[in-house]
Motif scaffolding. Structure first.
Motif, PDB file in Angstrom:
ATOM      1  N   LEU A 205       1.032  -1.233  -0.170  1.00  0.00           N
ATOM      2  CA  LEU A 205       0.010   0.192  -0.100  1.00  0.00           C
ATOM      3  C   LEU A 205       1.125   1.301   0.116  1.00  0.00           C
ATOM      4  CD1 LEU A 205      -1.001   1.005   3.543  1.00  0.00           C
ATOM      5  CD2 LEU A 205      -0.063  -1.326   3.363  1.00  0.00           C
ATOM      6  N   ILE A 206       0.130   2.423  -0.244  1.00  0.00           N
ATOM      7  CA  ILE A 206       0.779   3.662   0.018  1.00  0.00           C
ATOM      8  C   ILE A 206       0.049   4.495   0.896  1.00  0.00           C
ATOM      9  CG2 ILE A 206       1.617   5.866  -1.211  1.00  0.00           C
ATOM     10  CD1 ILE A 206       1.403   4.294  -3.962  1.00  0.00           C
ATOM     11  N   ALA A 207       0.583   4.892   1.859  1.00  0.00           N
ATOM     12  CA  ALA A 207      -0.034   5.816   2.981  1.00  0.00           C
ATOM     13  C   ALA A 207       0.245   7.269   2.750  1.00  0.00           C
ATOM     14  CB  ALA A 207       0.370   5.270   4.483  1.00  0.00           C
ATOM     15  N   GLY A 208      -0.570   7.978   3.021  1.00  0.00           N
ATOM     16  CA  GLY A 208      -0.272   9.442   2.990  1.00  0.00           C
ATOM     17  C   GLY A 208      -1.009  10.281   2.066  1.00  0.00           C
ATOM     18  N   MET A 209      -1.980   9.652   1.271  1.00  0.00           N
ATOM     19  CA  MET A 209      -2.540  10.110   0.065  1.00  0.00           C
ATOM     20  C   MET A 209      -3.824  10.833   0.276  1.00  0.00           C
ATOM     21  SD  MET A 209      -1.740   7.534  -2.943  1.00  0.00           S
ATOM     22  CE  MET A 209      -2.641   6.136  -2.268  1.00  0.00           C
ATOM     23  N   GLY A 210      -4.078  11.274   1.626  1.00  0.00           N
ATOM     24  CA  GLY A 210      -5.331  11.802   1.988  1.00  0.00           C
ATOM     25  C   GLY A 210      -6.433  10.942   2.354  1.00  0.00           C
ATOM     26  N   GLU A 211      -6.147   9.664   2.567  1.00  0.00           N
ATOM     27  CA  GLU A 211      -7.017   8.580   3.005  1.00  0.00           C
ATOM     28  C   GLU A 211      -7.490   8.544   4.039  1.00  0.00           C
ATOM     29  OE1 GLU A 211      -3.137   7.577   4.030  1.00  0.00           O
ATOM     30  OE2 GLU A 211      -3.702   7.572   2.088  1.00  0.00           O
ATOM     31  N   SER A 212      -8.668   8.040   4.582  1.00  0.00           N
ATOM     32  CA  SER A 212      -9.039   7.811   6.118  1.00  0.00           C
ATOM     33  C   SER A 212      -8.386   6.564   6.552  1.00  0.00           C
ATOM     34  CB  SER A 212     -10.575   7.885   6.035  1.00  0.00           C
ATOM     35  OG  SER A 212     -11.028   6.468   5.550  1.00  0.00           O
ATOM     36  N   ASP A 213      -8.709   6.536   7.767  1.00  0.00           N
ATOM     37  CA  ASP A 213      -8.114   5.487   8.699  1.00  0.00           C
ATOM     38  C   ASP A 213      -8.932   4.089   8.190  1.00  0.00           C
ATOM     39  OD1 ASP A 213      -6.716   7.000  10.358  1.00  0.00           O
ATOM     40  OD2 ASP A 213      -7.638   6.651  12.068  1.00  0.00           O
ATOM     41  N   ALA A 214     -10.285   4.479   8.061  1.00  0.00           N
ATOM     42  CA  ALA A 214     -10.907   3.360   7.594  1.00  0.00           C
ATOM     43  C   ALA A 214     -10.153   2.675   5.954  1.00  0.00           C
ATOM     44  CB  ALA A 214     -12.624   3.703   7.108  1.00  0.00           C
ATOM     45  N   ASP A 339     -10.825 -17.133  10.103  1.00  0.00           N
ATOM     46  CA  ASP A 339     -12.036 -16.329  10.526  1.00  0.00           C
ATOM     47  C   ASP A 339     -11.976 -14.990   9.736  1.00  0.00           C
ATOM     48  OD1 ASP A 339     -12.494 -18.270  12.333  1.00  0.00           O
ATOM     49  OD2 ASP A 339     -11.040 -17.289  13.996  1.00  0.00           O
ATOM     50  N   GLU A 340     -13.492 -14.655   9.477  1.00  0.00           N
ATOM     51  CA  GLU A 340     -13.701 -13.318   9.094  1.00  0.00           C
ATOM     52  C   GLU A 340     -13.750 -12.209   9.880  1.00  0.00           C
ATOM     53  OE1 GLU A 340     -14.113 -12.427   5.842  1.00  0.00           O
ATOM     54  OE2 GLU A 340     -13.737 -14.571   5.093  1.00  0.00           O
ATOM     55  N   PRO A 341     -13.000 -10.970   9.807  1.00  0.00           N
ATOM     56  CA  PRO A 341     -12.978  -9.978  10.815  1.00  0.00           C
ATOM     57  C   PRO A 341     -14.375  -9.420  10.854  1.00  0.00           C
ATOM     58  CG  PRO A 341     -12.149  -9.089   8.697  1.00  0.00           C
ATOM     59  CD  PRO A 341     -12.236 -10.707   8.529  1.00  0.00           C
ATOM     60  N   ALA A 342     -14.851  -9.175  12.245  1.00  0.00           N
ATOM     61  CA  ALA A 342     -15.998  -8.310  12.519  1.00  0.00           C
ATOM     62  C   ALA A 342     -15.965  -6.939  11.996  1.00  0.00           C
ATOM     63  CB  ALA A 342     -16.097  -8.228  14.025  1.00  0.00           C
ATOM     64  N   GLU A 343     -17.368  -6.674  11.380  1.00  0.00           N
ATOM     65  CA  GLU A 343     -17.373  -5.358  10.885  1.00  0.00           C
ATOM     66  C   GLU A 343     -18.085  -4.319  11.764  1.00  0.00           C
ATOM     67  OE1 GLU A 343     -16.309  -4.566   7.619  1.00  0.00           O
ATOM     68  OE2 GLU A 343     -15.552  -6.268   7.200  1.00  0.00           O
ATOM     69  N   THR A 344     -17.202  -3.816  12.294  1.00  0.00           N
ATOM     70  CA  THR A 344     -17.602  -2.814  13.637  1.00  0.00           C
ATOM     71  C   THR A 344     -16.652  -1.704  13.243  1.00  0.00           C
ATOM     72  OG1 THR A 344     -16.225  -4.039  15.121  1.00  0.00           O
ATOM     73  CG2 THR A 344     -18.477  -4.528  15.122  1.00  0.00           C
ATOM     74  N   ALA A 345     -17.028  -0.517  13.935  1.00  0.00           N
ATOM     75  CA  ALA A 345     -16.478   0.706  13.563  1.00  0.00           C
ATOM     76  C   ALA A 345     -15.902   1.408  15.031  1.00  0.00           C
ATOM     77  CB  ALA A 345     -17.012   1.627  12.679  1.00  0.00           C
ATOM     78  N   VAL A 346     -14.978   2.098  14.809  1.00  0.00           N
ATOM     79  CA  VAL A 346     -14.706   3.023  15.986  1.00  0.00           C
ATOM     80  C   VAL A 346     -14.395   4.413  15.425  1.00  0.00           C
ATOM     81  CG1 VAL A 346     -13.502   1.168  17.594  1.00  0.00           C
ATOM     82  CG2 VAL A 346     -12.034   2.548  16.132  1.00  0.00           C
ATOM     83  N   GLU A 347     -14.633   5.622  16.261  1.00  0.00           N
ATOM     84  CA  GLU A 347     -14.260   7.055  15.793  1.00  0.00           C
ATOM     85  C   GLU A 347     -12.686   6.882  15.426  1.00  0.00           C
ATOM     86  OE1 GLU A 347     -14.175  11.464  17.934  1.00  0.00           O
ATOM     87  OE2 GLU A 347     -14.922   9.356  18.942  1.00  0.00           O
ATOM     88  N   GLU A 348     -12.462   7.432  14.179  1.00  0.00           N
ATOM     89  CA  GLU A 348     -11.375   7.819  13.516  1.00  0.00           C
ATOM     90  C   GLU A 348     -10.495   8.677  14.158  1.00  0.00           C
ATOM     91  OE1 GLU A 348     -11.610   8.005   9.376  1.00  0.00           O
ATOM     92  OE2 GLU A 348     -12.495   6.104   9.177  1.00  0.00           O
ATOM     93  N   ALA A 349      -9.089   8.471  14.108  1.00  0.00           N
ATOM     94  CA  ALA A 349      -8.345   9.837  14.747  1.00  0.00           C
ATOM     95  C   ALA A 349      -8.307  10.681  13.560  1.00  0.00           C
ATOM     96  CB  ALA A 349      -6.767   9.261  14.886  1.00  0.00           C
ATOM     97  N   ALA A 350      -8.079  11.963  14.092  1.00  0.00           N
ATOM     98  CA  ALA A 350      -7.951  12.865  13.060  1.00  0.00           C
ATOM     99  C   ALA A 350      -6.699  12.910  12.156  1.00  0.00           C
ATOM    100  CB  ALA A 350      -8.021  14.412  13.654  1.00  0.00           C
ATOM    101  N   VAL A 351      -6.747  13.117  11.034  1.00  0.00           N
ATOM    102  CA  VAL A 351      -5.319  13.101  10.316  1.00  0.00           C
ATOM    103  C   VAL A 351      -4.802  14.528  10.506  1.00  0.00           C
ATOM    104  CG1 VAL A 351      -4.433  13.034   8.143  1.00  0.00           C
ATOM    105  CG2 VAL A 351      -6.141  11.309   8.458  1.00  0.00           C
ATOM    106  N   PRO A 352      -3.545  14.547  10.804  1.00  0.00           N
ATOM    107  CA  PRO A 352      -2.915  16.040  10.880  1.00  0.00           C
ATOM    108  C   PRO A 352      -2.944  16.791   9.680  1.00  0.00           C
ATOM    109  CG  PRO A 352      -1.577  14.192  11.993  1.00  0.00           C
ATOM    110  CD  PRO A 352      -2.805  13.619  10.945  1.00  0.00           C
ATOM    111  N   ALA A 353      -3.422  17.965   9.655  1.00  0.00           N
ATOM    112  CA  ALA A 353      -3.414  18.874   8.696  1.00  0.00           C
ATOM    113  C   ALA A 353      -2.044  19.287   8.315  1.00  0.00           C
ATOM    114  CB  ALA A 353      -4.217  20.172   8.771  1.00  0.00           C
ATOM    115  N   PRO A 354      -1.681  19.428   6.846  1.00  0.00           N
ATOM    116  CA  PRO A 354      -0.308  19.788   6.499  1.00  0.00           C
ATOM    117  C   PRO A 354       0.108  21.025   7.062  1.00  0.00           C
ATOM    118  CG  PRO A 354      -1.694  19.042   4.572  1.00  0.00           C
ATOM    119  CD  PRO A 354      -2.510  19.301   5.699  1.00  0.00           C
TER     120      PRO A 354
END
Length: 378
Positions: A205-214, A339-354
């Protein structure tokens, strides 16, 4: 922290965390960072000890790509002032590879820009693979040539390719935001073709392209479903002249949390610290060795990396050791969790602004090695 204790226990059992747990790792605070690194480090050491596998990139053909991947300095329409050249001759590519092997690399990664190889290109790369293997006993060769057509994976395997790299890059839901000339399913299909031909799959993967935690969790879970043997984690290098030139979203702390999350989801898979580590981790690179068990040595495709001797010194100073050609990277009994991962969600951390003081000076275009008359960095 109960979360980290749970994740360590699961990692030691090769058990997949839930999406909620993976998201929770990304949501941890900077105050908890060392705890997160220590926990993921226990999992890393369980399956890989203190070994670090070195990989070396040889860019067989640079620039001039018809695809429009927004993150790439070689893309269609890129104004990045990178090296541009057509195919290296097999002997020249083999000489470039030998420099990496001499520097300690166990795997040579042969990369070429473009949508995918023609049959003639496959012949050319097959000659290069043969030349490298003849001159470097025990070296692994990984090809990265783009989307494969029917039969090409088998031909590369017959030529001696041990692995094939094709990254998923980001989540399926947001893939269309970074590329329109091919889609997520094309990438999945190429990885599966490589596996069917008997090659070890390398996909990351490539991280840092403006994607969300999800998005980050989604792509890592998609990778785990594909069951690659190695997962390179790249951090976006924001080249001037590309659409993502202003995406400076990462801090060293966030980069480490991302690596820890990947390790928890892929406990017994080779996790490779790839492009952008010098740009975004900076002086915190040694901490990443507690999370990953593989790095690239020296330069990347179109950008310069840390000097090879500094990579080796960093590994030694951090108390790790370079993995030799006589060692098998992956644990003997590696197998995916059913096993299949559970599809539950938590509040995402804010991505630091540039910030206004982003270190654009950290992006250094490659001017040495393959395609030039100057010696490579290895």
């Amino acid at each position: 922290m109960d979360l980290l204790n749970t994740l360590v226990d699961k990692g030691l059992r090769r058990e997949l965390p839930t999406r909620e747990e993976a998201l929770a790792v990304l949501a941890t605070s900077d105050d908890e960072l060392l705890d997160v690194v220590a926990a993921a480090g226990k999992v890393r050491r369980q399956w890989f000890g203190r070994r670090v596998k070195l990989n070396y990139l040889v860019n067989l053909k640079s620039g001039l790509c018809p695809e429009d991947c927004s993150y790439c300095s070689q893309r269609l329409g890129s104004k990045a002032e990178i090296l541009k050249y057509t195919w290296l001759k097999p002997d020249d590519a083999s000489k470039a590879a030998a420099a990496g092997v001499a520097g300690g690399a166990k795997r040579v990664c042969l990369v070429a820009s473009g949508r995918g190889p023609t049959d003639k290109d496959v012949d050319r790369v097959s000659e290069t693979i043969s030349a490298i293997k003849e001159q470097n006993e025990g070296v692994e060769v990984c090809a990265c040539l783009g989307l494969l057509s029917d039969g090409q994976a088998g031909r590369l395997r017959a030529a001696g390719a041990d692995a094939y790299n094709h990254n998923l890059n980001t989540s399926e839901a947001t893939y269309g935001d970074i590329c329109t000339t091919h889609d997520f399913s094309d990438r999945v299909s190429t990885v599966q073709q490589a596996q069917a031909a008997g090659m070890s799959a390398c996909s990351g993967l490539i991280a840092g392209m403006g994607e969300s935690d999800a998005d980050l969790v989604d792509v890592v879970f998609a990778l785990r479903d594909l069951d690659p043997d190695s997962v390179p984690v790249n951090f976006l290098i924001p080249f001037e002249g590309t659409p993502l030139a202003k995406e400076w979203n990462l801090t060293p702390q966030r980069a480490l949390r991302i690596l820890a999350m990947v390790r928890f989801v892929c406990p017994d898979i080779e996790v490779r610290l790839a492009g952008g580590r010098e740009v975004h981790l900076r002086s915190m690179q040694p901490l990443a060795l507690h999370l990953v068990n593989s790095i690239f040595l020296g330069d990347y495709l179109t950008s310069e990396g840390q000097a090879g001797k500094d990579d080796l010194a960093m590994i030694e100073d951090a108390g790790f050791e370079v993995e030799g050609t006589d060692t098998t990277t992956l644990p003997e009994h590696r197998r995916p969790d059913a096993d299949e991962p559970a599809e539950t969600a938590v509040e995402e951390a804010a991505v630091p602004a540039p910030s206004d003081d982003t270190r654009r000076d950290l992006v250094s275009v490659r001017r040495r090695g393959a395609g030039t008359d100057l010696p490579p960095n290895a």
